[in-house]
Design an enzyme around this catalytic site. Structure first.
Site, mmCIF file in Angstrom:
data_model
loop_
_atom_site.group_PDB
_atom_site.id
_atom_site.type_symbol
_atom_site.label_atom_id
_atom_site.label_comp_id
_atom_site.label_asym_id
_atom_site.label_seq_id
_atom_site.Cartn_x
_atom_site.Cartn_y
_atom_site.Cartn_z
ATOM 1 N N THR A 10 0.825 -1.208 0.000
ATOM 2 C CA THR A 10 0.000 0.000 0.000
ATOM 3 C C THR A 10 0.862 1.262 0.000
ATOM 4 O OG1 THR A 10 -0.094 -0.292 2.381
ATOM 5 C CG2 THR A 10 -2.043 -0.939 1.154
ATOM 6 N N GLY A 42 17.472 -10.865 2.824
ATOM 7 C CA GLY A 42 16.504 -11.631 2.023
ATOM 8 C C GLY A 42 15.351 -12.186 2.835
ATOM 9 N N GLY A 79 12.908 -10.357 4.157
ATOM 10 C CA GLY A 79 11.721 -9.501 4.127
ATOM 11 C C GLY A 79 11.597 -8.665 5.387
ATOM 12 N N LEU A 80 12.677 -8.577 6.161
ATOM 13 C CA LEU A 80 12.635 -7.746 7.380
ATOM 14 C C LEU A 80 13.401 -6.437 7.150
ATOM 15 C CD1 LEU A 80 13.090 -10.488 10.128
ATOM 16 C CD2 LEU A 80 10.973 -9.472 9.265
ATOM 17 N N SER A 81 13.626 -6.149 5.876
ATOM 18 C CA SER A 81 14.144 -4.844 5.500
ATOM 19 C C SER A 81 15.603 -4.617 5.889
ATOM 20 C CB SER A 81 13.239 -3.790 6.131
ATOM 21 O OG SER A 81 13.477 -2.583 5.570
ATOM 22 N N ASP A 133 9.834 1.155 4.569
ATOM 23 C CA ASP A 133 10.973 0.539 5.262
ATOM 24 C C ASP A 133 11.929 1.595 5.814
ATOM 25 O OD1 ASP A 133 9.681 -1.609 4.194
ATOM 26 O OD2 ASP A 133 11.265 -2.158 2.789
ATOM 27 N N TYR A 148 7.566 -7.181 -8.243
ATOM 28 C CA TYR A 148 7.314 -5.931 -7.512
ATOM 29 C C TYR A 148 7.141 -4.783 -8.511
ATOM 30 C CZ TYR A 148 7.755 -2.479 -3.740
ATOM 31 O OH TYR A 148 7.525 -1.461 -2.837
HETATM 32 C C1 GLA Z 1 9.011 -3.962 0.197
HETATM 33 C C2 GLA Z 1 9.189 -2.481 -0.126
HETATM 34 C C3 GLA Z 1 8.230 -1.633 0.700
HETATM 35 C C4 GLA Z 1 6.798 -2.146 0.570
HETATM 36 C C5 GLA Z 1 6.729 -3.645 0.818
HETATM 37 C C6 GLA Z 1 5.362 -4.215 0.554
HETATM 38 O O1 GLA Z 1 9.410 -4.219 1.513
HETATM 39 O O2 GLA Z 1 10.510 -2.073 0.139
HETATM 40 O O3 GLA Z 1 8.319 -0.278 0.287
HETATM 41 O O4 GLA Z 1 6.257 -1.818 -0.678
HETATM 42 O O5 GLA Z 1 7.656 -4.343 0.014
HETATM 43 O O6 GLA Z 1 4.442 -3.693 1.438
#
Ligand code: GLA
Length: 378
Positions: free
Chosen positions: A17, A104, A106-108, A152, A201
């Protein structure tokens, strides 16, 4: 030597979003990236990554015109370029980067690296927090090449201890949302990152933009999916291909779920919070199509375990982590059962992380508290 810390994050709800200028509800984690910086006099910026065991360096004078190397250094160089463009002075330095945010997952981990590196490069030069988050996002979009939203980098900068942030990705304001004391949050890593994630993405951002164009034929005041209500979407659906309508439906309903989740959290309606997370997952699976068999398995298994209120994939998708909402005290049993089930099905031991909402990025004064490791590169 000065040390700067920037946390990773887990998003509770509000997925895909942010680049549609909607709402997200992440927490900053106590998993973080640390960048230690010392001045040097050789005219170079040198960076050593402990994880990669790699040392890289560039003459300061070349930084502004370097091209991406398509590896971890892009996050550092990208940020340096944005800082230079914004008028900041980058001095010769030696940087040491150490991160506890698994790559990798998904925790940024990338935003944590960007933000901590930016602070280390700034070395105390004044910068507004929002500016810092925006520069780091721009580095990722323009240099690294992922057209991400602001979530993030924003949560890495603004994170709060013991609270989630409801971020309005259009106004860039946030609301601090304390979570009920009766819950705990655990992230479970599938240990898998599918190749598809980056290209899908980008594709999703295009699909969303195309959906906006279609809705604008009915209502020209709409400038992003954030502006679209469910009745308007229903009206616009016959004007778009089915896939596009489903992408839009995910974003529109997900924005709504963020608000509902916050209300449930305020009212300590734990069941409702969990239910909304599962609805979010279903929407990401069927409408947005960014889940994976591993993520689905983890969510399905989790919701069958005692004390689990809800679960969903978190982050970009196609692997990475699920986020699980549990009644406090249910964690031990959950960890055991999830690990057994996942190992039995996929032959992999999933990593798990207790997600304690922690503070956003900043300088670490108490350097002794950082786990020890290698020395700064010389
Ligand atoms: C990744 C992107 C974020 C966001 C998420 C999905 O983590 O870096 O900006 O778009 O995907 O919510």
């Amino acid at each position: 030597m000065r040390v700067f810390r920037a946390p990773g994050r887990v998003n509770l709800i509000g997925e895909h979003t942010d680049y549609n200028l909607g709402f997200v509800l992440p927490i900053a984690l106590d998993l973080a990236c640390f960048s230690a910086a010392a001045d040097s006099d050789d005219g170079f910026l040198r960076v050593y990554s402990e994880e990669k065991r790699q040392l890289r360096g560039w003459p300061i004078a070349d930084l502004a015109r370097l091209a991406p190397a398509h590896d971890w250094t892009d996050y550092v160089v990208g940020v340096a370029q944005e800082l230079i463009r914004a008028g900041y002075l980058i001095q010769p330095k030696r940087l040491l980067v150490r991160s506890s945010v698994p790559e990798g997952s998904g925790l940024s981990s990338s935003a944590a690296l960007e933000v901590s590196a930016a602070l280390a490069l700034l070395g105390g030069q004044d910068i507004a927090s929002l500016r810092l988050a925006e520069l780091c996002q721009r580095a990722e979009t323009c240099f690294v090449g992922l057209p991400c939203g602001i979530m993030d980098q924003y949560i890495s900068v603004f994170g709060r201890e013991n609270a989630a942030l409801k971020i309005d990705c259009r106004s860039l304001e946030n609301e601090v949302i304390s979570l009920p004391g009766e819950v705990e949050i655990i992230a479970v890593n599938t240990m898998i990152k599918h190749e598809l994630s980056q290209s899908a993405y980008v594709e999703r951002t295009h699909e969303c933009a195309a959906a906006v164009d279609a809705v604008r034929r009915l209502d020209p005041t709409v400038s992003s999916l954030r502006d679209v209500t469910i009745p308007l979407l229903d009206q616009a659906t016959p004007l778009m291909p089915d896939v596009m309508a489903r992408r839009a439906r995910h974003v529109v309903t997900e924005n709504q779920r963020v608000g509902l989740f916050v209300t449930a959290s305020r009212g300590k309606d734990l069941e409702r919070m969990g239910q909304l997370m599962v609805e979010s997952h279903v929407s990401l699976l069927h409408d947005y199509e960014v889940s994976s068999p591993e993520l689905d398995f983890l969510v399905d298994t989790a919701v069958g375990i005692d004390g689990v209120l809800g679960a969903r994939m978190t982050g970009g998708g196609f692997g990475g982590c699920t986020v699980n909402l549990l009644r406090r005290g249910a964690g031990e049993r959950f960890r055991y059962e999830i690990a057994q089930a996942y190992k039995g099905r996929f032959g992999l031991m999933p990593q798990m992380f207790n997600c304690r909402p922690s503070q956003g990025a900043g300088e670490v004064k108490n350097v002794e508290k950082i786990p020890s490791g290698a020395a700064l590169p010389s």
